[in-house]
Design an enzyme around this catalytic site. Sequence first.
Site, PDB file in Angstrom:
ATOM      1  CG  ASP A  31      -1.883   1.143   1.290  1.00 25.72           C
ATOM      2  OD1 ASP A  31      -1.704   2.115   0.536  1.00 25.72           O
ATOM      3  OD2 ASP A  31      -2.824   1.084   2.098  1.00 25.72           O
ATOM      4  CD  GLU A  83      26.241   6.988   8.017  1.00 26.78           C
ATOM      5  OE1 GLU A  83      26.151   5.748   8.095  1.00 26.78           O
ATOM      6  OE2 GLU A  83      25.621   7.765   8.756  1.00 26.78           O
ATOM      7  CB  CYS A 120      23.347  10.644  10.880  1.00 24.67           C
ATOM      8  SG  CYS A 120      22.878   9.224   9.860  1.00 24.67           S
ATOM      9  CB  THR A 163      14.773   5.212   4.657  1.00 20.42           C
ATOM     10  OG1 THR A 163      15.918   4.360   4.863  1.00 20.42           O
ATOM     11  CG2 THR A 163      13.559   4.621   5.341  1.00 20.42           C
ATOM     12  CB  SER A 211      18.086   1.608  14.689  1.00 20.74           C
ATOM     13  OG  SER A 211      18.655   2.817  14.263  1.00 20.74           O
ATOM     14  CG  HIS A 244      19.356  12.128  12.333  1.00 22.07           C
ATOM     15  ND1 HIS A 244      19.828  12.236  11.041  1.00 22.07           N
ATOM     16  CD2 HIS A 244      19.238  10.793  12.596  1.00 22.07           C
ATOM     17  CE1 HIS A 244      20.012  11.014  10.545  1.00 22.07           C
ATOM     18  NE2 HIS A 244      19.658  10.127  11.473  1.00 22.07           N
ATOM     19  CE  LYS A 253       8.425   4.763  15.721  1.00 18.91           C
ATOM     20  NZ  LYS A 253       7.193   4.234  16.311  1.00 18.91           N
ATOM     21  CG  ASN A 328      18.851   8.963   6.259  1.00 19.32           C
ATOM     22  OD1 ASN A 328      19.339  10.048   6.560  1.00 19.32           O
ATOM     23  ND2 ASN A 328      19.045   7.875   6.982  1.00 19.32           N
ATOM     24  CB  SER A 364      23.676   4.637  14.215  1.00 25.92           C
ATOM     25  OG  SER A 364      22.324   4.810  13.869  1.00 25.92           O
TER      26      SER A 364
END
Length: 445
Positions: A31, A83, A120, A163, A211, A244, A253, A328, A364
């Site tokens: 979807d 990175e 990042c 992403t 993560s 970020h 979140k 990203n 990370s």
Amino acid sequence: MNSVGIDAVELWTGNLKLDLAETFAVEKGKDPEYFTKGLGLRASSFPDSYEDIVTMGANAAKRLMDRKGLEPEDVGRIDVATESSFDNSKPLSTYIAGCLEQVYDGDFHHANKGERKFACIAGTQSIDDAYNWIRAGRNRGRKAIVVATDTALYERDDSGEATQGAGAVALLIDEDPDLVELSTEQGYGSADETDFLKPQQQFPSVDGKRSVQVYLARMREALEDYESVAGDVHLDDFAYAPYHTPYPGMVRKAAALAYRHVTRDTAVEDELAETIGRQPRREEFEDDAAYQDAVKDYMDALKGTDQYTTWYADTVEPTLSISRDVGNWYTASVHVARIAALKEAYEDDRDLAGENLLVASYGSGAQAEIHAETVQPAWREEIASLNVDEQLASRYDLSWSEYEEVHDRHNHEKDKDLEEFTTPSGEFVFDGWGRMGERKYTYVE
């Protein structure tokens, strides 16, 4: 001493685009709203066959220098955060300086150059390095250029594939900045984590659920540490909160977590208590599991309140507008969020001078950093000079088979020749290999 901060910014996106709803979702049999609403992404940017992290970074830096009327002798420092580096010894800053020396009189032989790596967050760390260099009086009146450039590729069929993204942001760090002044106060949250890593490999190994947990934990620690030196954060202290942004869904979140933290023991919590109750306190529960269940229930209810949704729409949502269409960019991600917020304020004709941003960076492995920035009087002229919308609109829209070819082209383990989809003009391009296997670049008029 004079204030120090970001004097100007420039952005360069990869010249190709993959539409997640119309192309990616169809191929995956999913979807489209899983991507557009769940992840919060509409499209990803990719580099054409002649593009890579050097060309994107050099192109952003050239636009920055041209717009600010700079020559090489004006720049005393070039730091690159990435990175996605293809060399474990020679820093990308030397490649980018070499590109720029093709088009300017003079050289960067007396400029300090380096490359930062901490996932990042390295772009923000590079800004910190330039800030400290200037504040220490070691710059001799010269400016610093920070370039955050990445190609965020995942293995095919990896959960992170949707992403992906590619692009660069160049930032000019100087005294008496025109865009934002950086605060001296910073907060950190850091721990030895293995949520995302690339041990001698191009594509990341990712524990997706872990993560997210690490991201939120380090952000909470950084906010608490920031408040320990800057004082309590209040909702009305900041016009925008750029985070970020690996994808907008993760920012949702983190924003809810931050809102709960800064409203605890305030009149806002009292007002919310009338409809959803007060925030759970650990001492009210016999065990941690019961406490965590109560926190989850509270957070679910909080995100449905008018108070929270209004704050999020005003303070966080504007920072996500660009990332929704590019994916990203790793080290450049939070700096894209800053640009997006200021761009929206400019388009809304908002008088932002003197207002503050609360910038939340993350890498990370893992570390978060939070600091404040004060918008300067000349910010409108700087943002008006950007051509973000034109860059996004001019990208070539890839079919699925073309995307597969592009992914192979930029996979270091594959030797894939590919005709370009776009025609380079006024930009640096990858131009083959040198005698020691080094990548070569040239400027196309």
